[in-house]
Design a protein around this motif. Sequence first.
Motif, PDB file in Angstrom:
ATOM      1  N   ASP A 143     -12.337   0.584  -0.910  1.00 40.35           N
ATOM      2  CA  ASP A 143     -10.909   0.278  -0.821  1.00 40.35           C
ATOM      3  C   ASP A 143     -10.142   1.451  -0.216  1.00 40.35           C
ATOM      4  O   ASP A 143      -9.234   1.273   0.573  1.00 40.35           O
ATOM      5  N   LYS A 144     -10.515   2.666  -0.645  1.00 39.89           N
ATOM      6  CA  LYS A 144      -9.859   3.877  -0.152  1.00 39.89           C
ATOM      7  C   LYS A 144     -10.931   4.905   0.173  1.00 39.89           C
ATOM      8  O   LYS A 144     -11.702   5.298  -0.700  1.00 39.89           O
ATOM      9  N   THR A 147     -10.839  11.512   1.634  1.00 39.36           N
ATOM     10  CA  THR A 147     -10.100  12.320   2.609  1.00 39.36           C
ATOM     11  C   THR A 147     -10.097  13.771   2.136  1.00 39.36           C
ATOM     12  O   THR A 147     -10.109  14.039   0.931  1.00 39.36           O
ATOM     13  N   GLY A 176     -13.827   8.581  -2.746  1.00 34.36           N
ATOM     14  CA  GLY A 176     -13.637   7.200  -2.330  1.00 34.36           C
ATOM     15  C   GLY A 176     -13.373   6.342  -3.554  1.00 34.36           C
ATOM     16  O   GLY A 176     -13.919   6.603  -4.630  1.00 34.36           O
ATOM     17  N   ASN A 196     -13.058   2.374  -5.226  1.00 32.87           N
ATOM     18  CA  ASN A 196     -13.366   0.964  -5.123  1.00 32.87           C
ATOM     19  C   ASN A 196     -12.933   0.296  -6.419  1.00 32.87           C
ATOM     20  O   ASN A 196     -13.447   0.637  -7.485  1.00 32.87           O
TER      21      ASN A 196
END
Length: 131
Positions: free
Chosen positions: A39-40, A43, A111, A113
Amino acid sequence: MKILKFIFLLTVVVMFSCLINIYANNILPNDEQYTVVVDKAPTPVGGFESLMRKVTYPEVAMKMRVEGKVYLLVYVNESGDVDEVKVVKGIGGGCDEAAANAVKKTKFTPGMNGGVAVKTKVSIPVIFKLN
């Protein structure tokens, strides 16, 4: 003569499949634990600018006027730490190693989810450009 050709081709096929198997097993143990679609995506903390500030342009690459993008496959765990970095496509001159070292020193947001932090594989290009 046909039997010799057959044996030669069979030998090539067997050697090729062994090489593929060796390469696949050396990417990263438990590679399947790292998700690609999330989902993301992870970074770098502080943004990609903070990552680029950690990159040291190798002196050899500067002398050889090496420029381009180094593409890395980065394995980020649930804590945002880098577990492993693999060079997918390099440019040489020490740039590949410099890019990988900079990424290894970088903390990431993990990350996500479904609102849960997950191990993630992410591709990151590192640009080397002389002024």
